[in-house]
Design an enzyme around this catalytic site. Structure first.
Site, PDB file in Angstrom:
ATOM      1  N   ASP A  67       0.817  -1.209   0.000  1.00 14.22           N
ATOM      2  CA  ASP A  67       0.000   0.000   0.000  1.00 14.22           C
ATOM      3  C   ASP A  67       0.856   1.267   0.000  1.00 14.22           C
ATOM      4  O   ASP A  67       2.082   1.209   0.170  1.00 14.22           O
ATOM      5  CB  ASP A  67      -0.945  -0.004   1.217  1.00 14.22           C
ATOM      6  N   ASN A 136      -7.340  -2.270  14.309  1.00 16.18           N
ATOM      7  CA  ASN A 136      -8.747  -2.534  13.952  1.00 16.18           C
ATOM      8  C   ASN A 136      -8.877  -3.746  13.022  1.00 16.18           C
ATOM      9  O   ASN A 136      -9.928  -3.972  12.444  1.00 16.18           O
ATOM     10  CB  ASN A 136      -9.374  -1.299  13.293  1.00 16.18           C
ATOM     11  N   HIS A 138      -7.177  -4.288  10.207  1.00 14.52           N
ATOM     12  CA  HIS A 138      -6.908  -4.102   8.771  1.00 14.52           C
ATOM     13  C   HIS A 138      -5.604  -4.784   8.377  1.00 14.52           C
ATOM     14  O   HIS A 138      -4.689  -4.938   9.179  1.00 14.52           O
ATOM     15  CB  HIS A 138      -6.920  -2.613   8.364  1.00 14.52           C
ATOM     16  N   GLU A 143      -9.658  -1.788   5.222  1.00 14.11           N
ATOM     17  CA  GLU A 143     -10.279  -1.415   6.493  1.00 14.11           C
ATOM     18  C   GLU A 143     -11.547  -2.228   6.733  1.00 14.11           C
ATOM     19  O   GLU A 143     -12.198  -2.669   5.773  1.00 14.11           O
ATOM     20  CB  GLU A 143     -10.647   0.082   6.455  1.00 14.11           C
TER      21      GLU A 143
HETATM   22  C1  GLP Z   1      -0.261   0.591   8.476  1.00 20.31           C
HETATM   23  C2  GLP Z   1      -0.009  -0.292   7.264  1.00 20.31           C
HETATM   24  C3  GLP Z   1      -0.261  -1.737   7.566  1.00 20.31           C
HETATM   25  C4  GLP Z   1       0.425  -2.125   8.868  1.00 20.31           C
HETATM   26  C5  GLP Z   1      -0.144  -1.307   9.997  1.00 20.31           C
HETATM   27  C6  GLP Z   1       0.409  -1.669  11.356  1.00 20.31           C
HETATM   28  O1  GLP Z   1      -1.563   0.975   8.645  1.00 20.31           O
HETATM   29  N1  GLP Z   1      -0.814   0.077   6.164  1.00 20.31           N
HETATM   30  O2  GLP Z   1       0.217  -2.525   6.493  1.00 20.31           O
HETATM   31  O3  GLP Z   1       0.225  -3.479   9.109  1.00 20.31           O
HETATM   32  O4  GLP Z   1       0.190   0.038   9.703  1.00 20.31           O
HETATM   33  O5  GLP Z   1       1.537  -0.931  11.640  1.00 20.31           O
HETATM   34  P1  GLP Z   1       2.522  -1.194  12.851  1.00 20.31           P
HETATM   35  O6  GLP Z   1       3.330  -2.358  12.486  1.00 20.31           O
HETATM   36  O7  GLP Z   1       3.327   0.074  12.947  1.00 20.31           O
HETATM   37  O8  GLP Z   1       1.672  -1.421  14.041  1.00 20.31           O
END
Ligand code: GLP
Length: 241
Positions: A67, A136, A138, A143
């Site tokens: 993404d 959440n 995702h 989402e």
């Molecule tokens: C973002 C990314 C996700 C990732 C999430 C969790 O929203 N789009 O791909 O899994 O963050 O991030 P973290 O690893 O910093 O908790």
């Protein structure tokens, strides 16, 4: 879904890196799906080290990132382009032509998204997809929603995501409201999936992912349907299962 629990984040990152390294050793032209966020940073650091010691080579590896924030130029320090070069691509022997990250400034968003999926297909699909998880549920930026989208698409970020990711920006207002993400189909078509989760803040996310209930309101729960999905979690993230 296979679940492996580790004492801490270091062990988890080490194992994740080993799994990626094995994939590359078995297939030097492996197609990897890559994630951003703080969770895979330790794995990337270990992969950089392995590459520096010539234990693995990314020369023929192809990557597709999950993404990117809509509207952030690749040079923006919070763009996922920037993240990937800072943590991985800037330090390994990968061919820049083999790196794919959605570029989120093109107004022809539908074309951009379908070309991204076509390119994944042309490369033979993703061999190993790395995932983190949002609080959440995702994955990528898919989402929670009544309906999930199969392929790469433009998405409105959930309020929880904006708030959670605001820690990387000066304030909440600076966080982009939209992103391009691979769809749930693009992710589920991967041959193998590795989801990483670390820390107490992810314990509920992990529980809802593995609880047995599959719901589009908890996108990560769909991974229960994948035949080769592995969850690597540390003890804190495993606290509620
Ligand atoms: C973002 C990314 C996700 C990732 C999430 C969790 O929203 N789009 O791909 O899994 O963050 O991030 P973290 O690893 O910093 O908790």
């Amino acid at each position: 879904m296979e679940i492996q629990v580790f004492n801490d984040y270091v062990e988890l990152s080490e194992t994740a890196a080993e799994i990626v390294a094995t994939e590359i050793r078995n297939n030097p032209e492996a197609v990897l799906g890559l994630a951003t966020g703080s969770t895979p940073e330790g794995m990337y650091a270990r992969l950089v080290e392995m590459n520096r010691k010539k234990e693995i080579s990314f020369k023929d590896v192809i990557t597709f990132n999950l993404d990117e924030y809509w509207g952030l130029l690749p040079e923006h320090e919070q763009s996922y382009h920037h993240f990937m070069y800072q943590h991985l691509f800037g330090h390994i022997d990968i061919n820049p032509d083999n790196i794919n990250i959605p570029v989120c400034t093109d107004v022809q968003v539908d074309r951009l998204c379908s070309e991204y999926d076509q390119k994944i297909a042309m490369c033979g699909g993703i061999d190993l997809q790395i995932l983190g998880i949002g609080i959440n549920g995702h994955i990528g930026f898919n989402e929670p929603s009544k309906n999930l989208t199969v392929f790469t698409h433009l998405v409105d970020l959930a309020e929880e995501t904006i708030e959670s990711n605001s820690r990387f920006f000066h304030n909440c207002e600076e966080v982009p409201r939209k992103a391009i993400t691979m769809g749930m189909g693009s992710i589920m078509f991967s041959r193998k999936i590795l989801l990483l989760a670390s820390g107490r803040s992810k314990a509920e996310a992990v529980r809802n992912t593995v609880s047995g209930k599959i719901s589009t309101e908890w996108p990560a729960s769909l991974l229960q349907l994948h035949h080769e999905a592995t969850l690597l979690i540390d003890r804190d993230a495993a606290g509620l299962i």
